[in-house]
Design a protein around this motif. Structure first.
Motif, PDB file in Angstrom:
ATOM      1  N   ASP A 230       0.848  -1.178   0.000  1.00  0.00           N
ATOM      2  CA  ASP A 230       0.000   0.000   0.000  1.00  0.00           C
ATOM      3  C   ASP A 230       0.895   1.243   0.000  1.00  0.00           C
ATOM      4  OD1 ASP A 230      -1.969   1.820   0.133  1.00  0.00           O
ATOM      5  OD2 ASP A 230      -2.869   1.121   2.001  1.00  0.00           O
ATOM      6  N   HIS A 231       1.055   1.881  -1.163  1.00  0.00           N
ATOM      7  CA  HIS A 231       1.900   3.066  -1.251  1.00  0.00           C
ATOM      8  C   HIS A 231       1.231   4.275  -0.603  1.00  0.00           C
ATOM      9  CE1 HIS A 231       4.986   1.326  -3.910  1.00  0.00           C
ATOM     10  NE2 HIS A 231       3.988   0.638  -4.454  1.00  0.00           N
ATOM     11  N   GLN A 232      -0.086   4.332  -0.620  1.00  0.00           N
ATOM     12  CA  GLN A 232      -0.763   5.462   0.001  1.00  0.00           C
ATOM     13  C   GLN A 232      -0.563   5.453   1.515  1.00  0.00           C
ATOM     14  OE1 GLN A 232      -4.948   5.618  -0.792  1.00  0.00           O
ATOM     15  NE2 GLN A 232      -5.208   7.659   0.075  1.00  0.00           N
ATOM     16  N   LYS A 233      -0.604   4.297   2.124  1.00  0.00           N
ATOM     17  CA  LYS A 233      -0.358   4.208   3.563  1.00  0.00           C
ATOM     18  C   LYS A 233       1.080   4.599   3.880  1.00  0.00           C
ATOM     19  CE  LYS A 233      -0.389   0.976   7.445  1.00  0.00           C
ATOM     20  NZ  LYS A 233      -0.627  -0.411   7.869  1.00  0.00           N
ATOM     21  N   GLN A 234       2.015   4.197   3.051  1.00  0.00           N
ATOM     22  CA  GLN A 234       3.404   4.577   3.277  1.00  0.00           C
ATOM     23  C   GLN A 234       3.575   6.088   3.200  1.00  0.00           C
ATOM     24  OE1 GLN A 234       6.099   3.152   0.311  1.00  0.00           O
ATOM     25  NE2 GLN A 234       7.937   3.619   1.499  1.00  0.00           N
ATOM     26  N   LEU A 236       1.237   8.411   3.841  1.00  0.00           N
ATOM     27  CA  LEU A 236       0.555   9.070   4.948  1.00  0.00           C
ATOM     28  C   LEU A 236       1.272   8.865   6.274  1.00  0.00           C
ATOM     29  CD1 LEU A 236      -3.157   8.250   4.033  1.00  0.00           C
ATOM     30  CD2 LEU A 236      -1.931  10.396   3.663  1.00  0.00           C
ATOM     31  N   THR A 237       1.927   7.737   6.453  1.00  0.00           N
ATOM     32  CA  THR A 237       2.563   7.434   7.740  1.00  0.00           C
ATOM     33  C   THR A 237       4.041   7.799   7.781  1.00  0.00           C
ATOM     34  OG1 THR A 237       2.961   5.166   6.991  1.00  0.00           O
ATOM     35  CG2 THR A 237       0.938   5.591   8.227  1.00  0.00           C
ATOM     36  N   ASP A 239       5.634  10.235   5.749  1.00  0.00           N
ATOM     37  CA  ASP A 239       5.989  11.511   5.164  1.00  0.00           C
ATOM     38  C   ASP A 239       6.817  12.337   6.148  1.00  0.00           C
ATOM     39  OD1 ASP A 239       6.124  13.554   3.331  1.00  0.00           O
ATOM     40  OD2 ASP A 239       4.231  14.457   3.952  1.00  0.00           O
TER      41      ASP A 239
END
Length: 572
Positions: A230-234, A236-237, A239
Motif C-alpha cells: 500500500d503506497h498510500q499508507k506509506q 501518509l505514515t 511523510d
C-alpha cells in the motif's frame, strides 16, 4: 395632397379635427392565419373610403358572422371539437435530429498512415430543414476541428433539392460537397421521431478505429505479479521521516588519498537515498552540497542485465531485482554505493528509535574512529604566529576573515568602568646612575585594561619629561607572544616590579582611590596587594579611606600626585 372630405380642408397639421364621439383607438388587425397561411381580413373602414359604404360593409359582415354563430348553436352537439391550429415553425421549434458518423481523410506522402478516421456529428433542424456538421474536439490532434459545415440546407449530389429528414437513416452514406459521410448511430429522440413518422430505423454500426490514434496510444502495461504493498499508507505514515547516517567517504584511490565526511539520508516515504557532503570552512572546495541526488539505489541487478552498459544509460526498474532498504544500512559496516566506498560510524537519535521499534536486530551504537582517520577531516585551523605588527586582536582578524573586521569589545565593562583610572607612582629600576631620581606616574585604565606611563619633570635633569608610554596593554614577561598574559590590578602591589617592554618599574606609591576600588573587589584581589597598599597609605583595615565620591569616580590622588600632573598626559 389629400383633402379632408368632411370639412373640405387640406389634410395638413392644424386643418384636421378630431372626432369627439370616437371611443376606440386600437389598430385593426388586417391579417389572420388559415391552415398555416396568413390571409387578409374582410375590408373595414379605411382612409379615403365613403363612410356610408364602409358602414354598410361592416354591417353586412357583422350580420353574416351572427348568422354563422346562430347556425353553430342550433346544430347538434355530436360534432367533434375543433383542435386549435399550431403553425409548423412553432410546433417544430428547437427540435433537432442528431446523427453520429465519420468520414475518412486521405493522408498523402506519409509512410506511417494512409487515411485517418475523423468522427463527426450531424444536426438536422426540423424547423427549416437545415443541417450542420460538427467535429468533436480532440486534444493535441493537430487538426482544425469544430464546425465543419455551418447551418444551411445541404444539397444532394445532383444539386436538385436539398436533403430531407426522410432521406436520413443509420448505416447510410451521405455525400455533401464531395465528402462522403457514413452515419453510424443516432440519439433516442431521433430514433423515436423517425419511428413515429413510419420510417424503419436500421441497426447502428460500430465506429471504426483510427489507425494513427491507435498507433500513438501507449501500450498496456504488463505486471509480472500484482503488488499488495500500500503506497498510500506509506505516504501518509512516513511523510517527512528521514533516517540520517554519518559516514566517511574513503577516497584513497584518487591521487589525493583523503577521507571526507558525508551524511546519508534515507527517505522512508519513497525509499530514496541522498548523500550530502559535509563541507568545512576554508577547505578550498566548491560548495556543492549534494554528492548524489535523491534516488532509489539498486542493490541487485538481474543476471540477464549484467552486461548492460550502465556508464552510458541508466538502469531501468525492469532490470533491478532488489533495492536498498533501511535494514541494509548498519552502523560500523562499509558499503559501496554508486562506485563509492562509505563507512558508517554513527546515526542520529530518530534513526536509533526507528531501528529499535522496527528492526531491533540491527546495531546502531556509535563506532569510535581511529584518531588518524578522525584527524584527517576533523582538524582545527592553525593560526599563524604573531608577527608583532599591531595588536594581537587586530592581527587575528586577518586570519579569521577575508575582509578584516574590528575586534569585539566588552561594551558592558566599558560602560561600567568608564573614566575609572588607577594611578601609581613608580621609579625606573636601572643600574645606570643617570636614571636615578626619575619618577613616573603609571595609570591603569579599568575600561580597557591598558597602561600609560607619564614622566614627571625634574629640574636640571637634562631629560625631557612627558609621555613615556601611550595607552596599551602590557604583557607579562615569560609568556609566548601568541598567548600573552596581561597585567591586571591584582599584580600592581606596592613594591612590585613591572616589566614594560624591557623597562623595569618599581611601584612606590598609589592614591586612595586605588585602595578603595581594590577593597570593593576584594574577592578577586590577593591579600598581599591590599596589605601593601594599606601599609603604604597608613590605613587600618577597620578605617575608611576618607575619599569623597568625586575623587572615587575620577581616581583621587591626594598627597601623591602633584596638581600639575593630575589627569594630564602631555604629548611627548
Amino acid at each position: 395632397m389629400s383633402i379632408n372630405a368632411r370639412h373640405g380642408l387640406p389634410f395638413l397639421p392644424g386643418n384636421s379635427f378630431r372626432d369627439m364621439t370616437k371611443s376606440a383607438f386600437h389598430r385593426t388587425q388586417t391579417l389572420a392565419y388559415n391552415n398555416g397561411f396568413a390571409l387578409p381580413r374582410p375590408p373595414t373602414h379605411g382612409i379615403g373610403q365613403d363612410p356610408l359604404k364602409s358602414e354598410e360593409l361592416v354591417y353586412n359582415y357583422t350580420n353574416e358572422l351572427s348568422s354563422e354563430t346562430l347556425a353553430l348553436l342550433t346544430e347538434p352537439s355530436s360534432r367533434a371539437p375543433v383542435v386549435p391550429f399550431i403553425p409548423a415553425h412553432v410546433a417544430l421549434d428547437k427540435k433537432v435530429l442528431r446523427f453520429h458518423g465519420y468520414f475518412q481523410q486521405r493522408v498523402l506522402h506519409s509512410p506511417d498512415e494512409e487515411y485517418r478516421v475523423r468522427p463527426v456529428v450531424l444536426f438536422y433542424y426540423l424547423e427549416d430543414d437545415s443541417m450542420c456538421v460538427m467535429e468533436p474536439l480532440v486534444e493535441n490532434s493537430g487538426l482544425s476541428q469544430g464546425k465543419l459545415i455551418k447551418r444551411q440546407q445541404l444539397p444532394r449530389k445532383d444539386r436538385s433539392v436539398p436533403y430531407h429528414w426522410k432521406d436520413l437513416n443509420l448505416a447510410l452514406d451521405l455525400e455533401v460537397y464531395g465528402v462522403l459521410y457514413r452515419i453510424t448511430n443516432c440519439d433516442s429522440f431521433t430514433r423515436e421521431f423517425l419511428e413515429s413518422e413510419g420510417i424503419l430505423v436500421n441497426d447502428p454500426e460500430p465506429m471504426p478505429v483510427d489507425p494513427y490514434t491507435s498507433h500513438r496510444a501507449p501500450p498496456q502495461r504488463s505486471y509480472v505479479s500484482p503488488s499488495n504493498f500500500d503506497h498510500q499508507k506509506q505516504f501518509l505514515t512516513m511523510d517527512r521521516k528521514v533516517l540520517r547516517f554519518f559516514a566517511l567517504w574513503d577516497d584513497k584511490d584518487t591521487i589525493y588519498k583523503e577521507t571526507r565526511p558525508v551524511n546519508i539520508q534515507y527517505y522512508l516515504v519513497d525509499d530514496t537515498v541522498e548523500i550530502r557532503e559535509v563541507h568545512q570552512a576554508n577547505s578550498g572546495r566548491d560548495p556543492f552540497p549534494v554528492l548524489m541526488r535523491r534516488q532509489r539505489l539498486p542493490k541487485t541487478i538481474r543476471e540477464d542485465s549484467e552486461p548492460f552498459p550502465r556508464c552510458v544509460l541508466e538502469v531501468s526498474p525492469q532490470e533491478v531485482q532488489e533495492y536498498y532498504s533501511p535494514r541494509d544500512f548498519r552502523v560500523g559496516e562499509t558499503m559501496r554505493l554508486m562506485g563509492r566506498t562509505l563507512r558508517l560510524y554513527d546515526c542520529d537519535s530518530f534513526t536509533r528509535s526507528y531501528f529499535q521499534s522496527n528492526h531491533p536486530e540491527v546495531e546502531t551504537k556509535r563506532v569510535e574512529l581511529p584518531r588518524a582517520e578522525e584527524a584527517a577531516w576533523d582538524t582545527e585551523r592553525e593560526v599563524p604566529p604573531y608577527n608583532g605588527f599591531g595588536s594581537l586582536e587586530d592581527s587575528l582578524q586577518n586570519c579569521l576573515h577575508l575582509i578584516p573586521q574590528p575586534p569585539k569589545k566588552d561594551l558592558i565593562k566599558m560602560l561600567e568602568n568608564d573614566h575609572k583610572v588607577l594611578r601609581y607612582i613608580a621609579r625606573l629600576d636601572s643600574n645606570n646612575p643617570h636614571y636615578e631620581g626619575r619618577h613616573f606616574i603609571l595609570s591603569y585604565f579599568l575600561a580597557s585594561n591598558m597602561i600609560s606611563i607619564f614622566e614627571k619633570p625634574t629640574r636640571n635633569s637634562g631629560i625631557m619629561a612627558g609621555k613615556f608610554l601611550e595607552k596599551t596593554r602590557v604583557p607579562k614577561p615569560g609568556f609566548e607572544a601568541d598567548k600573552p598574559l596581561f597585567y591586571s590590578p591584582a599584580d600592581l602591589a606596592i613594591g612590585a616590579t613591572i616589566v614594560v617592554f624591557g623597562h623595569r618599574f618599581v611601584l612606590t606609591d598609589a592614591d586612595h582611590y586605588v585602595l578603595k576600588y581594590l577593597e570593593s573587589e576584594a574577592d578577586q584581589i590577593p591579600s598581599q596587594t591590599l596589605e601593601s597598599l594599606r601599609n603604604r597609605l597608613g590605613v587600618h583595615p577597620d578605617q575608611g579611606t576618607g575619599t569623597n565620591p568625586t575623587e572615587e569616580q575620577h581616581g583621587g590622588d591626594q598627597g601623591v600626585v602633584e596638581p600639575s600632573s593630575q589627569g594630564q598626559e602631555p604629548a611627548a
